[in-house]
Design a protein around this motif. Structure first.
Motif, mmCIF file in Angstrom:
data_model
loop_
_atom_site.group_PDB
_atom_site.id
_atom_site.type_symbol
_atom_site.label_atom_id
_atom_site.label_comp_id
_atom_site.label_asym_id
_atom_site.label_seq_id
_atom_site.Cartn_x
_atom_site.Cartn_y
_atom_site.Cartn_z
ATOM 1 N N ARG A 1 41.349 15.095 79.712
ATOM 2 C CA ARG A 1 40.344 16.077 80.128
ATOM 3 C C ARG A 1 40.904 17.494 79.998
ATOM 4 N NH1 ARG A 1 35.769 14.453 82.756
ATOM 5 N NH2 ARG A 1 35.640 16.515 83.724
ATOM 6 N N GLN A 2 42.155 17.662 80.362
ATOM 7 C CA GLN A 2 42.773 18.981 80.245
ATOM 8 C C GLN A 2 42.887 19.389 78.780
ATOM 9 O OE1 GLN A 2 46.562 19.267 82.196
ATOM 10 N NE2 GLN A 2 46.507 21.497 82.244
ATOM 11 N N ALA A 3 43.278 18.456 77.922
ATOM 12 C CA ALA A 3 43.401 18.762 76.494
ATOM 13 C C ALA A 3 42.056 19.135 75.889
ATOM 14 C CB ALA A 3 43.998 17.569 75.756
ATOM 15 N N ALA A 4 40.989 18.505 76.372
ATOM 16 C CA ALA A 4 39.651 18.798 75.854
ATOM 17 C C ALA A 4 39.089 20.102 76.398
ATOM 18 C CB ALA A 4 38.704 17.652 76.194
ATOM 19 N N GLY A 5 39.720 20.631 77.448
ATOM 20 C CA GLY A 5 39.222 21.854 78.065
ATOM 21 C C GLY A 5 38.300 21.600 79.232
ATOM 22 N N LEU A 6 38.330 20.375 79.769
ATOM 23 C CA LEU A 6 37.507 20.027 80.925
ATOM 24 C C LEU A 6 38.325 20.152 82.203
ATOM 25 C CD1 LEU A 6 35.839 16.754 79.569
ATOM 26 C CD2 LEU A 6 34.970 19.100 79.397
ATOM 27 N N ASP A 7 37.640 20.131 83.325
ATOM 28 C CA ASP A 7 38.314 20.130 84.616
ATOM 29 C C ASP A 7 39.017 18.783 84.781
ATOM 30 O OD1 ASP A 7 39.145 20.106 87.228
ATOM 31 O OD2 ASP A 7 37.234 20.775 88.068
ATOM 32 N N PRO A 8 40.352 18.756 84.848
ATOM 33 C CA PRO A 8 41.064 17.474 84.931
ATOM 34 C C PRO A 8 40.838 16.734 86.234
ATOM 35 C CG PRO A 8 42.591 19.303 85.219
ATOM 36 C CD PRO A 8 41.275 19.904 84.815
ATOM 37 N N ALA A 9 40.322 17.412 87.254
ATOM 38 C CA ALA A 9 40.153 16.782 88.564
ATOM 39 C C ALA A 9 38.916 15.903 88.628
ATOM 40 C CB ALA A 9 40.083 17.849 89.653
ATOM 41 N N HIS A 10 37.978 16.052 87.710
ATOM 42 C CA HIS A 10 36.721 15.296 87.768
ATOM 43 C C HIS A 10 36.890 13.922 87.132
ATOM 44 C CE1 HIS A 10 33.846 18.975 88.376
ATOM 45 N NE2 HIS A 10 34.843 18.940 89.237
ATOM 46 N N LEU B 1 32.410 22.264 72.763
ATOM 47 C CA LEU B 1 32.738 22.774 74.095
ATOM 48 C C LEU B 1 33.089 24.259 74.061
ATOM 49 C CD1 LEU B 1 34.970 19.823 75.365
ATOM 50 C CD2 LEU B 1 32.686 20.424 76.197
ATOM 51 N N GLY B 2 33.169 24.824 72.855
ATOM 52 C CA GLY B 2 33.480 26.241 72.724
ATOM 53 C C GLY B 2 34.949 26.539 72.544
ATOM 54 N N SER B 3 35.748 25.533 72.226
ATOM 55 C CA SER B 3 37.179 25.754 72.042
ATOM 56 C C SER B 3 37.432 26.648 70.837
ATOM 57 C CB SER B 3 37.895 24.415 71.839
ATOM 58 O OG SER B 3 39.239 24.627 71.437
ATOM 59 N N ASP B 4 38.421 27.547 70.967
ATOM 60 C CA ASP B 4 38.774 28.402 69.841
ATOM 61 C C ASP B 4 39.814 27.739 68.941
ATOM 62 O OD1 ASP B 4 40.911 28.474 71.527
ATOM 63 O OD2 ASP B 4 41.055 30.662 71.664
ATOM 64 N N ASP B 5 40.292 26.548 69.328
ATOM 65 C CA ASP B 5 41.262 25.822 68.501
ATOM 66 C C ASP B 5 41.000 24.317 68.605
ATOM 67 O OD1 ASP B 5 43.354 25.073 66.931
ATOM 68 O OD2 ASP B 5 44.941 25.829 68.240
ATOM 69 N N PRO B 6 39.856 23.865 68.095
ATOM 70 C CA PRO B 6 39.513 22.443 68.226
ATOM 71 C C PRO B 6 40.462 21.517 67.472
ATOM 72 C CG PRO B 6 37.980 23.564 66.758
ATOM 73 C CD PRO B 6 38.804 24.629 67.405
ATOM 74 N N VAL B 7 41.083 22.012 66.410
ATOM 75 C CA VAL B 7 41.998 21.165 65.642
ATOM 76 C C VAL B 7 43.198 20.765 66.493
ATOM 77 C CG1 VAL B 7 43.539 21.073 63.644
ATOM 78 C CG2 VAL B 7 41.269 22.099 63.419
ATOM 79 N N THR B 8 43.785 21.755 67.173
ATOM 80 C CA THR B 8 44.946 21.459 68.023
ATOM 81 C C THR B 8 44.557 20.578 69.195
ATOM 82 O OG1 THR B 8 46.059 23.515 67.422
ATOM 83 C CG2 THR B 8 46.731 22.468 69.484
ATOM 84 N N ARG B 9 43.441 20.895 69.836
ATOM 85 C CA ARG B 9 43.020 20.101 70.994
ATOM 86 C C ARG B 9 42.687 18.659 70.589
ATOM 87 N NH1 ARG B 9 42.105 22.589 75.815
ATOM 88 N NH2 ARG B 9 42.096 24.874 75.859
ATOM 89 N N ALA B 10 42.037 18.496 69.447
ATOM 90 C CA ALA B 10 41.737 17.143 68.975
ATOM 91 C C ALA B 10 43.024 16.391 68.657
ATOM 92 C CB ALA B 10 40.844 17.205 67.740
ATOM 93 N N GLY B 11 43.987 17.084 68.068
ATOM 94 C CA GLY B 11 45.273 16.449 67.793
ATOM 95 C C GLY B 11 45.956 15.983 69.063
ATOM 96 N N GLN B 12 45.839 16.773 70.115
ATOM 97 C CA GLN B 12 46.413 16.370 71.398
ATOM 98 C C GLN B 12 45.722 15.118 71.938
ATOM 99 O OE1 GLN B 12 45.830 20.000 73.588
ATOM 100 N NE2 GLN B 12 47.784 20.891 72.937
ATOM 101 N N LEU B 13 44.407 15.055 71.777
ATOM 102 C CA LEU B 13 43.665 13.884 72.253
ATOM 103 C C LEU B 13 44.039 12.629 71.472
ATOM 104 C CD1 LEU B 13 40.187 15.558 72.801
ATOM 105 C CD2 LEU B 13 41.627 14.535 74.578
ATOM 106 N N VAL B 14 44.245 12.780 70.168
ATOM 107 C CA VAL B 14 44.682 11.634 69.363
ATOM 108 C C VAL B 14 46.033 11.131 69.860
ATOM 109 C CG1 VAL B 14 45.413 10.876 67.067
ATOM 110 C CG2 VAL B 14 43.373 12.303 67.312
ATOM 111 N N LEU B 15 46.956 12.056 70.082
ATOM 112 C CA LEU B 15 48.283 11.668 70.563
ATOM 113 C C LEU B 15 48.209 11.028 71.948
ATOM 114 C CD1 LEU B 15 50.456 14.720 69.437
ATOM 115 C CD2 LEU B 15 50.509 12.403 68.509
ATOM 116 N N LEU B 16 47.330 11.537 72.786
ATOM 117 C CA LEU B 16 47.197 10.974 74.131
ATOM 118 C C LEU B 16 46.653 9.549 74.084
ATOM 119 C CD1 LEU B 16 45.883 14.096 76.059
ATOM 120 C CD2 LEU B 16 48.017 12.858 76.526
ATOM 121 N N ARG B 17 45.696 9.294 73.191
ATOM 122 C CA ARG B 17 45.203 7.919 73.070
ATOM 123 C C ARG B 17 46.304 7.004 72.537
ATOM 124 N NH1 ARG B 17 42.623 4.649 68.989
ATOM 125 N NH2 ARG B 17 41.433 2.979 69.994
#
Length: 207
Positions: A198-207, A158-174
């Protein structure tokens, strides 16, 4: 009569096979144990309970699983394979990184709603096996490493400059969604999980 004195024998029967070549008895044991382990816990469910519910003998059990821990690891292997299958299906469905991330988040939400209403099977198993060097804990660690790594690749695309942190957030959210869905009811958790994921992944959370 001599025939009456001869020892009786029965025709030997090869174990029945499933469509993919596996043993039907093994699959029945694994399916039965998986249901019991997830619904009631691992240590509270003994081998006698499993073989009785599966309709097999103890000898059949130990032919397929040398120990109960081997069965637990196989149970976690099925859980791991199911989640991997969901990831594979999403990747087949789209090449678009944004759509893929959205499909995976929705897929995780659907998995919690349909199959994991009593928390995370890996967290539950880890709680019952405190020894970090046990085979069960190694299976848990291997699954979580794969899950985190897969999410890192998805977020990186998705072009994130910090995929490690964002992925860690997604793991915690699950993790939180699985526990929260069990304690509070999934209907009270789903919207919050999907939006936050969606917000943690960098997507629009409203969709």
């Amino acid at each position: 009569m001599l025939s009456d004195m001869a020892p009786r024998t029965t025709a030997s029967r090869a174990p029945r096979k499933t469509a993919d070549g596996g043993s039907e008895a093994r699959e029945r044991l694994l399916r039965t144990a998986s249901e019991l382990f997830y619904a009631e816990g691992i240590h509270v469910v003994g081998v006698d309970r499993i073989v009785a519910a599966a309709g097999v003998t103890r000898a059949t059990f130990y032919r397929h699983f040398p120990s109960k821990e081997d069965l637990v690891e196989a149970y976690l292997g099925v859980e791991d394979a199911n989640l991997r299958g969901m990831f594979d299906a999403a990747q087949v469905a789209t090449d678009d990184p944004v759509e893929l991330a959205g499909l995976l988040i929705d897929g995780i939400a659907e998995d919690v709603a349909r199959h994991h209403t009593r928390g995370c099977p890996f967290i539950n198993a880890a709680a019952e096996y405190p020894d970090a060097d046990s085979g069960v804990r190694r299976a848990v660690g291997k699954h979580r490493a794969w899950f985190r790594g897969s999410l890192e690749r998805v977020v990186s695309a998705l072009g994130s400059d910090d995929p490690v942190t964002r992925a860690g957030q997604l793991v915690l959210l699950r993790d939180a969604a699985l526990v929260g869905g069990y304690l509070d009811g999934w209907d009270n958790v789903r919207v919050a999980f999907v939006g936050a994921a969606r917000q943690a992944a960098g997507l629009d959370p409203a969709h």
